[in-house]
Design an enzyme around this catalytic site. Structure first.
Site, PDB file in Angstrom:
ATOM      1  N   SER A 121     -11.198   0.155   2.220  1.00 39.95           N
ATOM      2  CA  SER A 121     -11.997  -0.642   1.286  1.00 39.95           C
ATOM      3  C   SER A 121     -12.480  -1.945   1.925  1.00 39.95           C
ATOM      4  CB  SER A 121     -11.179  -0.969   0.035  1.00 39.95           C
ATOM      5  OG  SER A 121     -10.833   0.207  -0.653  1.00 39.95           O
ATOM      6  N   SER A 161      -2.645  -2.267   0.891  1.00 34.22           N
ATOM      7  CA  SER A 161      -1.210  -2.231   0.586  1.00 34.22           C
ATOM      8  C   SER A 161      -0.408  -2.138   1.880  1.00 34.22           C
ATOM      9  CB  SER A 161      -0.890  -1.031  -0.304  1.00 34.22           C
ATOM     10  OG  SER A 161      -1.602  -1.097  -1.509  1.00 34.22           O
ATOM     11  N   GLU A 244      -4.470  11.330  -0.724  1.00 32.58           N
ATOM     12  CA  GLU A 244      -4.111  10.096  -1.412  1.00 32.58           C
ATOM     13  C   GLU A 244      -4.060  10.310  -2.916  1.00 32.58           C
ATOM     14  OE1 GLU A 244      -5.659   5.470  -1.649  1.00 32.58           O
ATOM     15  OE2 GLU A 244      -7.117   7.048  -1.276  1.00 32.58           O
ATOM     16  N   GLU A 377     -14.188   5.192 -12.327  1.00 31.23           N
ATOM     17  CA  GLU A 377     -15.604   5.521 -12.487  1.00 31.23           C
ATOM     18  C   GLU A 377     -16.070   6.481 -11.389  1.00 31.23           C
ATOM     19  OE1 GLU A 377     -14.569   1.919 -14.602  1.00 31.23           O
ATOM     20  OE2 GLU A 377     -14.295   2.507 -12.521  1.00 31.23           O
TER      21      GLU A 377
END
Length: 407
Positions: A121, A161, A244, A377
């Site tokens: 990300s 993370s 994931e 979404e």
């Protein structure tokens, strides 16, 4: 030790586990030594190849092996601490990595000696992962022709993370900006201890910082740490993303496990907080949680039979929705006590202990479930297009070079 998968059945696995335990007393063997020996015996991931922690056995036999070791009081590899490594990096390395990388990385990953994180990300890409801007360019060789065998990476990643614990990261970066955004991406393994890697904590609504932002400045990655071919990083990343979503939303759980069990226990212990409306909501959510659990079991069977596709998006979507609805119901049931959250201190935990904390923590932490592992979404789009076969949304940027897209 044979590599013939047909020779390794349930009986043979039980025999091997018993033989291993006879030679490695869990009570008298150093934990790390025990885990390394278990990996070398092929009893880590039994479906992985011989020499890589497995025996080439059917994946469906893994729970049997895990149960045998648990019954003997054997140490585990603390999977919560290295969930990204075990659930995402390992299957991607196995599917796309060189033999050299598999041999180097998989053993310390499984034993927990080396923690992993995910550098996907980015703050400027939002939910559109393919719009990532982190660049990887070939380092110039002695003749200045870009054949030095090393990539130089610059960019920023976010929501990472365990980056503060990680030795390694799975990383995707743009290697050709002249191609459309889903092409020209390459997948790498990044050493988090290398110069140019900076990890900064991101404090969350819980007060903790299990997430991080990562800055990459002139980070040099050898070409030998590339997974897949140059420009095919998006295809490799699909292996990671599908695993994931199964890891987040499709983990094994007993009946009335997880948040459903936590809220059911709160209902039984707090008769003064019960109302017909809360009871109706609890029953509906309990049924949905049970349906989610059974669907997850079917998904794991599908995975054991040869892989899973976009169905994992549905499991992750359902997990996020249920987690938020159940944690909200728990707070309502507990009344003023449900609002208590006294431990709003800055910490950098090594795992998320979701059900082991107080109701206030669960309610706050659940808000992130609809973002991590793919936003709800985006997952709805994936389900609509790839599972239900509905028409795709119009995409005006499909064939536009990435460098020409507005940012």
């Amino acid at each position: 030790m044979t590599s013939n998968p047909t020779a390794v059945d349930a009986g043979e696995l039980r025999r091997r586990v018993a033989e291993f335990l006879a030679g490695h007393d869990p009570a008298g063997t150093d934990r790390l030594e025990f885990l390394r020996a278990r990996f070398d015996a092929g009893l880590a991931w039994v479906h992985y190849p011989v020499g890589l922690g497995g025996l080439g056995a059917p994946r469906t036999l893994q729970p049997l092996v895990d149960a045998e070791f648990a019954a003997a009081g054997a140490p585990d590899n603390d999977p919560r601490r290295n969930g990204i490594g075990l659930g995402m990096a390992a299957p991607t390395i196995l599917a796309h990595g060189s033999e050299e990388l598999k041999q180097r990385l998989l053993r310390p990953l499984w034993t927990g000696e080396e923690v992993w994180c995910q550098l996907f990300s980015e703050p400027g890409a939002g939910s559109d992962l393919a719009a990532l801007a982190t660049r990887a360019v070939p380092e110039k060789g002695p003749d200045g022709d870009g054949t030095g065998g090393t990539w130089v990476v610059d960019g920023q990643k976010v929501w990472t993370s365990s980056a503060h614990l990680a030795r390694w990261a799975i990383l995707i970066a743009r290697t050709d900006p002249d191609l459309p955004k889903h092409r020209g991406i390459t997948y790498f393994v990044c050493d988090m201890t290398d110069p140019g890697v900076e990890v900064r904590p991101l404090r969350q609504i819980t007060g903790e910082a299990e997430f991080n932002e990562v800055f990459l400045t002139g980070v040099r990655i050898p070409d030998s740490h590339r997974l897949g071919t140059v420009g095919e990083g998006w295809r490799v990343a699909q292996t990671t993303l599908m695993n994931e979503r199964v890891a987040i939303g499709g983990g094994p759980a007993p009946r009335e496990g997880g948040m459903a069990g936590v809220v059911a226990d709160a209902w039984r212990g707090r008769p003064e907080g019960r109302t017909p409306e809360l009871h109706a909501r609890l029953m509906r959510l309990w049924v949905e949680a049970e349906a989610q659990r059974l669907a997850a079991e079917r998904l794991r069977q599908q995975l054991a039979a040869g892989g899973v596709g976009s169905e994992g998006a549905g499991m992750k979507l359902g997990f996020a929705r249920l987690s938020q609805a159940l944690s909200g119901l728990e707070v309502e049931l507990l009344g003023a006590e449900g609002l208590e959250y006294d431990d709003w201190t800055m910490r950098r935990p090594d795992h998320v202990d979701f059900t082991g904390r107080e109701a206030g923590y669960r309610y706050l932490r659940a808000k992130g479930n609809s973002i991590e592992g793919g936003t709800s979404e985006i997952l709805r789009n994936i389900i609509a297009e790839r599972v239900l076969g509905l028409p795709a949304e119009p995409r005006s940027d499909k064939d536009v070079p990435w460098k020409d897209l507005p940012r």
